[in-house]
Design a protein around this motif. Structure first.
Motif, PDB file in Angstrom:
ATOM      1  N   ARG A 157      29.368  57.036  94.913  1.00 18.79           N
ATOM      2  CA  ARG A 157      28.919  57.877  94.031  1.00 18.79           C
ATOM      3  C   ARG A 157      27.668  58.856  94.504  1.00 18.79           C
ATOM      4  O   ARG A 157      28.037  60.135  94.769  1.00 18.79           O
ATOM      5  N   ASP A 158      27.222  58.273  95.270  1.00 17.81           N
ATOM      6  CA  ASP A 158      25.057  58.379  95.707  1.00 17.81           C
ATOM      7  C   ASP A 158      25.815  59.796  96.444  1.00 17.81           C
ATOM      8  O   ASP A 158      25.473  60.447  97.318  1.00 17.81           O
ATOM      9  N   ILE A 159      26.655  59.534  97.556  1.00 15.76           N
ATOM     10  CA  ILE A 159      27.094  59.289  99.171  1.00 15.76           C
ATOM     11  C   ILE A 159      27.926  61.180  98.791  1.00 15.76           C
ATOM     12  O   ILE A 159      27.326  61.882  99.340  1.00 15.76           O
ATOM     13  N   ALA A 160      27.961  61.139  98.016  1.00 18.76           N
ATOM     14  CA  ALA A 160      28.884  62.162  97.438  1.00 18.76           C
ATOM     15  C   ALA A 160      28.332  63.316  96.729  1.00 18.76           C
ATOM     16  O   ALA A 160      28.592  64.623  97.221  1.00 18.76           O
ATOM     17  N   ASP A 161      27.273  63.057  96.098  1.00 18.14           N
ATOM     18  CA  ASP A 161      26.420  63.706  95.377  1.00 18.14           C
ATOM     19  C   ASP A 161      25.563  64.227  96.943  1.00 18.14           C
ATOM     20  O   ASP A 161      25.431  65.499  97.350  1.00 18.14           O
ATOM     21  N   TYR A 162      25.096  63.825  97.850  1.00 12.84           N
ATOM     22  CA  TYR A 162      24.499  64.557  99.034  1.00 12.84           C
ATOM     23  C   TYR A 162      25.204  65.260  99.658  1.00 12.84           C
ATOM     24  O   TYR A 162      24.736  65.869 100.041  1.00 12.84           O
ATOM     25  N   VAL A 163      25.929  64.759  99.553  1.00 13.58           N
ATOM     26  CA  VAL A 163      27.162  65.733 100.809  1.00 13.58           C
ATOM     27  C   VAL A 163      27.408  66.953  99.674  1.00 13.58           C
ATOM     28  O   VAL A 163      27.083  68.480 100.575  1.00 13.58           O
ATOM     29  N   GLU A 164      27.053  67.528  99.037  1.00 12.82           N
ATOM     30  CA  GLU A 164      27.106  68.658  97.634  1.00 12.82           C
ATOM     31  C   GLU A 164      25.780  69.039  98.348  1.00 12.82           C
ATOM     32  O   GLU A 164      25.283  70.065  98.002  1.00 12.82           O
ATOM     33  N   GLU A 165      24.885  68.166  97.550  1.00 15.32           N
ATOM     34  CA  GLU A 165      22.898  68.941  98.319  1.00 15.32           C
ATOM     35  C   GLU A 165      23.378  69.601  99.983  1.00 15.32           C
ATOM     36  O   GLU A 165      22.611  70.323  99.654  1.00 15.32           O
ATOM     37  N   GLU A 219      31.170  64.259 106.522  1.00 13.20           N
ATOM     38  CA  GLU A 219      31.543  65.116 105.440  1.00 13.20           C
ATOM     39  C   GLU A 219      31.198  65.623 105.094  1.00 13.20           C
ATOM     40  O   GLU A 219      31.036  67.056 104.411  1.00 13.20           O
ATOM     41  N   VAL A 220      29.591  66.110 105.720  1.00 14.89           N
ATOM     42  CA  VAL A 220      28.457  66.882 105.504  1.00 14.89           C
ATOM     43  C   VAL A 220      28.934  68.011 106.469  1.00 14.89           C
ATOM     44  O   VAL A 220      28.555  68.794 106.260  1.00 14.89           O
ATOM     45  N   LEU A 221      29.540  67.928 108.172  1.00 14.79           N
ATOM     46  CA  LEU A 221      29.811  68.487 108.610  1.00 14.79           C
ATOM     47  C   LEU A 221      30.684  69.059 107.786  1.00 14.79           C
ATOM     48  O   LEU A 221      30.572  70.946 108.217  1.00 14.79           O
ATOM     49  N   GLU A 222      31.706  68.789 107.267  1.00 14.68           N
ATOM     50  CA  GLU A 222      32.848  69.546 106.853  1.00 14.68           C
ATOM     51  C   GLU A 222      32.870  70.560 106.061  1.00 14.68           C
ATOM     52  O   GLU A 222      32.679  72.102 105.935  1.00 14.68           O
TER      53      GLU A 222
END
Length: 664
Positions: A157-165, A219-222
């Motif tokens: 969940r933390d990782i997904a939040d970071y991707v959105e950030e 995921e961040v690049l995408e």
């Protein structure tokens, strides 16, 4: 997503001696007029999101380099928000809370920045960064052995939040008008910690194989590419190998680079080397060769089709040309060389190479802000970070200045005053200019300091400063000269510590060692200096085969050296077997050794079996002439070591401050 070309941007005219540097290239959406990129380094110069004067100072610094010709300014600091629970206080360099992209001033200030850079002919990118371990990490394994704060391990969940950030930050970058984004996948960044087998010990889909360890970055690049589309350039700054045991090596780095290219999401790779703490650090100091790792970048370039940027001790335009001509990179990054000389490309283009102020690589530009908490300063260029004040002007009422002392402070003052229109004479007691820095330049890794002093001599000659060597001035001679203003820069004398036997035949002063005085095979160095000199004399002696022990009263060697320089010199010394005794004060010099006392317990011990004792104990100011002149001359000043012994950066900044008062 990537296009490269040698004809897509207008050629940067001139510079026939550097055809590769001054050839254009297209990377993604960016048309570059030449191959020089300025990587991020301005956080200590001025806060773009701070007070208005801070923002103006930051913009003026970068704009001056863009007007000189730098084609790619990666100068927008790009920390993303670091999500934390209420009340948690992150620590250390890189610890952020809201970051830059969440600043309400981000879009407006960056638009101003981009507008200024575009007007000067440069493209602008920003990094997306968040540092690992403050407190977030992929697992409990930390990246460095030098700190031990336990991290918070990120959940899915933390990782997904970071991707959105990251996605949000990319949107803000697009709205601000940036030309591109560089994803930070290096230097202890959180994404590097996920990518590294050293720090990623996860057992879920974000750990294990390369594909899993790279999943977060992908995921961040995408997310970023989905936000910016094809209208902006996207790249990755990437460490070619990790220095920590258990990290990926250079061969693994090539594999990772291929993987990143295979995603089809990025337009370039920016290749660097080093950690944030070790040997080498990612801001390599004077102990390394220029562009020492560019051949490693060449290995990556041969394996990929993406354009390659190489950054790492590219300290002159000639070095940049060599890297490009050898096919090691398509673009080179230059930071400290551009801090030292804001007209770097103009002078190279016009063939004025002997006028380019050389960077010495001492890293005071980094350490002053982050270790000593002092204002930003370049050791050789006191104008750096003062560009907002405008060009150095002519004095309203030029006068006659006499400078007594031809060390770094006196030379810089004489040059600045002459550039301001004053008539300047410089008297020096020795047979050459440079003072004690000329002696220090004999140590290993100090060759750039000698080049800097030679540059200063040429500068004084061009300016017509009347230099008198071999003349030790007294007060009567100074008064008889009749100058309007006198500046006393008579330097310092070696400090003799109050140690029993230190004034005897068994002790040799560091300056004498550097001049060539003979010492025995086994040497103990008495270190009463918080910067490089004790380590440098140990470097010189161990390089010559001596058995060296260095004694410090402090808990670590050289407390004023930052992490970006300390690792390099300590690694050199350790490889040669140099030993350290810490928290011990030398209390006596004996025949065959020294007596030491623990500074905390007071317990004493005899260290025996040594042939020579070297005193590396700094200096005492030599202000006697100034004191004799204070009551005889109305306008007399003291500066440099004659006031209080310090380093080169202090001398040049004092000279600038005094010269500024003369202009006014």
């Amino acid at each position: 997503m990537t296009t490269t070309s040698n004809t897509s941007a207008p050629a940067d005219r001139g510079g026939a001696a550097f055809p590769h540097v001054f050839s254009p290239i297209r990377i993604g959406t960016m048309r570059l007029r030449n191959r020089i990129m300025m990587p991020p380094h301005g956080s200590a110069i001025g806060d773009l999101w701070g007070a208005e004067d801070d923002a103006a100072r930051a913009i003026a610094y970068w704009e001056s380099r863009a007007r000189d010709g730098a084609s790619w300014i990666d100068g927008v600091r790009g920390r993303i928000r670091n999500p934390l629970i209420p009340g948690f206080e992150p620590h250390g360099y890189g610890a952020e809370t809201e970051g830059n992209y969440r600043s309400p001033l981000f879009v407006e200030r960056v638009r101003r920045f981009v507008s200024a850079m575009h007007a000067a002919g440069a493209t602008v990118t920003s990094q997306l960064t968040v540092i690992g371990g403050v407190p977030h990490a992929p697992s409990q394994r930390l990246g460095s052995p030098l700190y031990n704060f336990r991290p918070h391990v990120l959940s899915r969940r933390d990782i997904a939040d970071y991707v959105e950030e990251y996605r949000f930050s990319a949107r803000r970058a697009r709205l601000a008008g940036l030309d591109g984004i560089e994803l930070h996948l290096n230097h202890d960044d959180l994404l590097e910690w996920f990518l590294s087998p050293h720090t990623n010990h996860r057992a879920d889909e974000y750990g294990g194989s390369l594909g899993n360890r790279a999943r977060f970055a992908l995921e961040v690049l995408e997310a970023v590419r989905g936000e910016i589309g094809a209208g902006m350039t996207l790249g990755v700054r990437f460490t070619m190998r990790e220095e920590a045991p258990g990290g990926y090596d250079a061969a693994d780095g090539v594999v990772i680079a291929r993987y990143l290219e295979s995603t089809g999401l990025i337009d370039f790779l920016h290749l660097v080397i080093g950690s944030s703490w070790g040997d080498p650090s990612y801001i390599q100091p004077q102990f390394y060769e220029p562009a020492q790792w560019s051949d490693m970048a060449a290995e990556v370039r041969r394996a990929l089709t993406l354009p390659i940027v190489y950054t790492g001790r590219v300290n002159s335009v000639q070095v940049a040309e060599d890297v490009l001509a050898a096919g090691h990179a398509d673009v080179v990054g230059m930071a400290r060389a551009y801090i030292a000389e804001q007209n770097l490309l103009t002078k190279a283009r016009e063939g004025r190479l002997d006028e380019i102020r050389p960077c010495v690589g001492g890293n005071d530009c980094i350490s002053r802000a982050y270790v000593e908490r002092l204002p930003f300063g370049c050791a050789v260029n006191p104008h750096a970070a003062k560009e907002v004040e405008g060009p150095w002007g002519r004095a309203a009422e030029p006068g006659r200045l006499l400078v007594v002392g031809g060390g770094p402070a006196g030379m810089e003052l004489a040059a600045l005053a002459a550039e301001g229109g004053h008539s300047v004479r410089l008297w020096e007691a020795g047979d050459g200019l440079g003072g004690q820095l000329r002696i220090a330049a004999k140590a290993p890794g100090y060759d750039q300091y000698a080049r800097y002093l030679d540059w200063q001599v040429r500068r004084l000659e061009r300016l017509g400063v009347e230099t008198r060597l071999g003349f030790r001035a007294d007060a009567d001679a100074v008064v008889a000269d009749g100058a309007d203003v006198v500046a006393v820069a008579t330097g310092a004398t070696p400090h003799l510590p109050p140690i029993e036997g230190a004034d005897g035949d068994g002790a040799v002063e560091i300056r004498d060692v550097l001049r060539g005085a003979a010492v025995g095979h086994r040497v103990v160095v008495v270190a009463q200096d918080d910067h490089l000199p004790p380590l440098s004399v140990a470097d010189l002696l161990s390089e010559r085969g001596h058995d060296v022990t260095v004694v410090y009263a402090t808990a670590q060697p050289a407390e004023l050296l930052g992490r970006y320089i300390l690792g390099g010199i300590l690694a050199r010394l350790h490889r040669r077997g140099v030993a350290f005794r810490l928290m011990e004060e030398v209390t006596a010099v004996r025949d065959g050794g020294v007596e030491v006392r623990n500074v905390y317990s007071g317990r004493t011990e005899e260290l025996t079996g040594f042939d020579s004792v070297v005193l590396a104990c700094g200096g005492d100011s030599d202000a006697a002439l100034y004191e004799r002149l204070r009551d005889r001359i109305a306008r007399v000043h003291v500066l440099g070591d004659a006031f209080a012994p310090r380093r080169l950066v202090f001398a040049t900044r004092q000279a600038h401050a005094l010269a500024r008062t003369l202009q006014e």
